[in-house]
Design an enzyme around this catalytic site. Sequence first.
Site, PDB file in Angstrom:
ATOM      1  CE  LYS A 116      -3.985  -2.281   2.005  1.00 59.59           C
ATOM      2  NZ  LYS A 116      -4.872  -2.441   3.146  1.00 59.59           N
ATOM      3  N   GLY A 165      -8.743  -5.591   7.060  1.00 60.48           N
ATOM      4  CA  GLY A 165      -8.783  -4.824   8.310  1.00 60.48           C
ATOM      5  C   GLY A 165      -7.703  -5.180   9.308  1.00 60.48           C
ATOM      6  CE  LYS A 201      -7.002  15.138   9.315  1.00 58.51           C
ATOM      7  NZ  LYS A 201      -6.905  15.420  10.742  1.00 58.51           N
ATOM      8  CE  LYS A 237     -14.868  -3.741  -0.448  1.00 61.01           C
ATOM      9  NZ  LYS A 237     -14.290  -3.979  -1.771  1.00 61.01           N
ATOM     10  NE  ARG A 292      -8.440  -9.429  -4.348  1.00 58.81           N
ATOM     11  CZ  ARG A 292      -9.579  -8.940  -3.876  1.00 58.81           C
ATOM     12  NH1 ARG A 292     -10.700  -9.077  -4.563  1.00 58.81           N
ATOM     13  NH2 ARG A 292      -9.619  -8.299  -2.715  1.00 58.81           N
ATOM     14  NE  ARG A 336     -18.868  -8.989  -0.146  1.00 56.93           N
ATOM     15  CZ  ARG A 336     -17.544  -8.828  -0.169  1.00 56.93           C
ATOM     16  NH1 ARG A 336     -16.787  -9.541   0.658  1.00 56.93           N
ATOM     17  NH2 ARG A 336     -16.988  -7.956  -0.985  1.00 56.93           N
TER      18      ARG A 336
END
Length: 450
Positions: A116, A165, A201, A237, A292, A336
């Site tokens: 990242k 997460g 931030k 999600k 992906r 989901r």
Amino acid sequence: MFKKILIANRGEIALRIIRTCKEMGIKTVAVYSKADEESLHVRFADEAVCIGPAPSHESYLKIPNIIAAAEITNADAIHPGYGFLSENAKFSKICAEHDIKFIGASGEQIEKMGDKATAKETMKKAGVPTVPGSDGLLKDVDHARKEAKKMGYPVMIKATAGGGGKGMRAIWSEDEMEKNFESAVKEATAAFGNGGMYMEKLIEEPRHIEIQVVGDQYGKACHLSERDCSVQRRHQKLTEETPSPFMTDSLREDMGKAAVKAAEYIKYEGAGTVEFLVDKHRNFYFMEMNTRIQVEHPITEQVVDYDLIREQILVAGGVPISGKNYYPKLHSIECRINAEDPYNDFRPSPGKITTLHTPGGHGVRLDTHVYSGYMIPPNYDSMIAKLITTAQTREEAINKMRRALDEFVIEGVKTTIPFHRQLMDHPDYLAGNYTTKFMEGFKMDSKYQD
């Protein structure tokens, strides 16, 4: 075009890929662990190879076993699906070394966007808006304190090799820094073998909106508009929709251009998603790129009438894209369905499905690999189905989802069907008034209990 594709995955995504391959006249090879011997992807593929015992690291993550399966079946390409090895640069490179086409990004592209901190620097150079943050990785907690003071609290520290997460902490004041920094490093090291941290931030009242992109082998990319993924629990999600109820035409245009710019800057090949945080003033910032296919890709397919798996295969085979962008003509929502108990802190609920009745009707799509009598193993992700409804308007899509959820019966295990049914009645959701904080304080109502 490819003669035979090995699917290096399991569950509903493996079945989804097999279906498109069959329509294209391409033979398929399923790989499976011993826990998945009775899974539908094994039954529907032309060939199937057992690659190890139940644990992922001994089967679906074991690169030598997957390459061996491809070689003994003469597969000329591998589709990794999502999760497992789909964003593993080493796996992409090994496929190339064995003259097997990896249907996805090159190892170099994954390396550029998978880390990242590196991805953020790359996007800055590409001219894509990024969240203000630390210049590279944080050396230690003192360095973290200095960076936080510079940009002002609240801040978010994130694992550079993160996902799902893990290794993420919101820090609201200096006295919270040390404890949170140390626990994030420990968690990231345990999950990814990499405790590297960077800081951004913290965007308040953020929406998580992503743009679907496709790039070909000739440096050209296009976008297929947005998906709103803001309803999340612990950064996972739960439901997605397109178009976003927060979107405006000008914001869609600007975010689409930024996503295409990002893809073309790295000469991205395949289907990918550029993920943004959007604040309450509709300022958007690059968050990460998933190199992906995404779990939520069906809602995009539904609103633009476009098979993303087929396009992935065509692009991998050297077919150029048209270059035109796609915009939603309908409204689509995905829920989901996980084997989890929403009345017990979403605790996983593996076990045998004793009764299954699936919904149907116009505008209802169900992507699943389960059936009555199927044993949900405890070894993998708990998602067992994706229920998608599509209609002319958001209100109609929600009404259709309510009806489809009411029809959907799964017995023998607990599922998140009651949660989604309650969500479809929630006033803030109905008003499109939700952020990534939506689930904080959400309580299940017993009236939706099975």
